[in-house]
Design a protein around this motif. Sequence first.
Motif, PDB file in Angstrom:
ATOM      1  N   TYR A   1      60.494  38.547  56.904  1.00 46.06           N
ATOM      2  CA  TYR A   1      59.334  38.494  57.769  1.00 46.06           C
ATOM      3  C   TYR A   1      57.975  38.283  57.261  1.00 46.06           C
ATOM      4  N   HIS A   2      57.968  38.316  55.988  1.00 48.13           N
ATOM      5  CA  HIS A   2      56.576  38.181  55.453  1.00 48.13           C
ATOM      6  C   HIS A   2      56.511  36.846  54.815  1.00 48.13           C
ATOM      7  N   VAL A   3      57.548  36.028  54.910  1.00 51.66           N
ATOM      8  CA  VAL A   3      57.572  34.709  54.023  1.00 51.66           C
ATOM      9  C   VAL A   3      57.703  33.487  54.996  1.00 51.66           C
ATOM     10  N   ALA A   4      57.093  32.543  55.133  1.00 53.39           N
ATOM     11  CA  ALA A   4      56.984  31.432  55.809  1.00 53.39           C
ATOM     12  C   ALA A   4      57.567  30.367  55.108  1.00 53.39           C
ATOM     13  N   PRO A   5      58.546  29.334  55.334  1.00 53.37           N
ATOM     14  CA  PRO A   5      58.798  28.367  54.617  1.00 53.37           C
ATOM     15  C   PRO A   5      57.733  27.189  54.902  1.00 53.37           C
ATOM     16  N   GLY A   6      57.070  26.786  54.017  1.00 51.44           N
ATOM     17  CA  GLY A   6      55.885  25.918  54.107  1.00 51.44           C
ATOM     18  C   GLY A   6      54.727  26.513  53.644  1.00 51.44           C
ATOM     19  N   LEU A   7      53.615  25.396  53.436  1.00 54.64           N
ATOM     20  CA  LEU A   7      52.365  26.115  53.162  1.00 54.64           C
ATOM     21  C   LEU A   7      51.670  26.108  54.369  1.00 54.64           C
ATOM     22  N   TYR A   8      50.814  27.208  54.567  1.00 57.38           N
ATOM     23  CA  TYR A   8      50.213  27.658  55.469  1.00 57.38           C
ATOM     24  C   TYR A   8      48.643  28.238  54.968  1.00 57.38           C
ATOM     25  N   PRO A   9      47.823  27.436  54.450  1.00 54.33           N
ATOM     26  CA  PRO A   9      46.522  27.899  54.069  1.00 54.33           C
ATOM     27  C   PRO A   9      45.588  28.461  55.029  1.00 54.33           C
ATOM     28  N   ALA A  10      44.719  29.347  54.691  1.00 57.95           N
ATOM     29  CA  ALA A  10      43.895  30.253  55.415  1.00 57.95           C
ATOM     30  C   ALA A  10      43.094  28.783  56.296  1.00 57.95           C
ATOM     31  N   SER A  11      42.713  27.914  55.585  1.00 57.46           N
ATOM     32  CA  SER A  11      41.894  26.891  56.296  1.00 57.46           C
ATOM     33  C   SER A  11      42.736  26.478  57.551  1.00 57.46           C
ATOM     34  N   ALA A  12      43.735  26.326  57.631  1.00 57.88           N
ATOM     35  CA  ALA A  12      44.645  25.810  58.588  1.00 57.88           C
ATOM     36  C   ALA A  12      44.793  26.777  59.782  1.00 57.88           C
TER      37      ALA A  12
ATOM     38  N   GLY B   1      47.825  31.370  66.820  1.00 61.81           N
ATOM     39  CA  GLY B   1      49.167  30.782  67.059  1.00 61.81           C
ATOM     40  C   GLY B   1      50.202  31.409  66.502  1.00 61.81           C
ATOM     41  N   SER B   2      51.468  30.789  66.171  1.00 59.82           N
ATOM     42  CA  SER B   2      52.342  31.460  65.249  1.00 59.82           C
ATOM     43  C   SER B   2      52.877  30.687  64.311  1.00 59.82           C
ATOM     44  N   ILE B   3      53.699  31.252  63.546  1.00 55.23           N
ATOM     45  CA  ILE B   3      54.404  30.566  62.007  1.00 55.23           C
ATOM     46  C   ILE B   3      55.439  31.149  61.966  1.00 55.23           C
TER      47      ILE B   3
ATOM     48  N   ASN C   1      58.830  34.803  64.574  1.00 56.67           N
ATOM     49  CA  ASN C   1      57.477  34.264  64.366  1.00 56.67           C
ATOM     50  C   ASN C   1      56.549  35.164  64.052  1.00 56.67           C
ATOM     51  N   LEU C   2      55.587  34.925  63.359  1.00 55.67           N
ATOM     52  CA  LEU C   2      54.390  35.630  62.979  1.00 55.67           C
ATOM     53  C   LEU C   2      53.420  35.068  63.445  1.00 55.67           C
ATOM     54  N   HIS C   3      52.605  36.063  64.530  1.00 50.00           N
ATOM     55  CA  HIS C   3      51.295  35.545  65.182  1.00 50.00           C
ATOM     56  C   HIS C   3      50.181  35.719  64.399  1.00 50.00           C
ATOM     57  N   VAL C   4      49.375  34.600  64.254  1.00 48.41           N
ATOM     58  CA  VAL C   4      48.253  34.646  63.520  1.00 48.41           C
ATOM     59  C   VAL C   4      47.200  34.235  64.205  1.00 48.41           C
ATOM     60  N   ASP C   5      45.918  35.042  63.782  1.00 49.81           N
ATOM     61  CA  ASP C   5      44.806  34.733  64.596  1.00 49.81           C
ATOM     62  C   ASP C   5      43.426  34.513  63.656  1.00 49.81           C
TER      63      ASP C   5
END
Length: 167
Positions: free
Chosen positions: A104-115, A121-123, A130-134
């Motif tokens: 649950y702590h791992v996302a496939p792909g690169l999600y830099p903070a700049s994105a 949204g969610s990852i 999905n993880l909800h990011v803000d």
Amino acid sequence: MTLILNRRSALTLGAASVGTLALTGCATTASGAGDIVDVASGAGNFNTLVAAVQAAGLVETLKGPGPFTVFAPTDDAFAALPAGTVDSLLLPENRDQLTSILTYHVAPGLYPASAIVGRRGSIPTVQGQNLHVDGRNGVTVEGIPVITPDVEASNGVIHVISGVLLP
């Protein structure tokens, strides 16, 4: 508009897919850095996370080609869990639960903070939820602050978080 970060590492704005911004090139992995497991092991503040990854049998996966984005709780984050939680999760009979929490702590792909900065949204995660990011007021994941973003590894990026994410 809500931001949806999908498995193809793209940003889709709104339900009608108003526009897409590819993340390719937004973050690069460090060719001289070790893989995610090596970087976490060498950092000194992820001992509990590394032990949990080993107990769950996920070392080879996180040493794989990726790319991965890992939201990595510090030792202090694990210590803040109720007494006995980590010890219980590390027991062989709880391996499935531990694996679910870790993936649950791992996302496939690169999600830099700049994105994420300035958006929400969610990852997707390897675990399936999905993880909800803000990123509208600092960067948070499921309400937990990212305290150090974009720690580069040869096969992805680590965002240090101040809590443990529970699915």
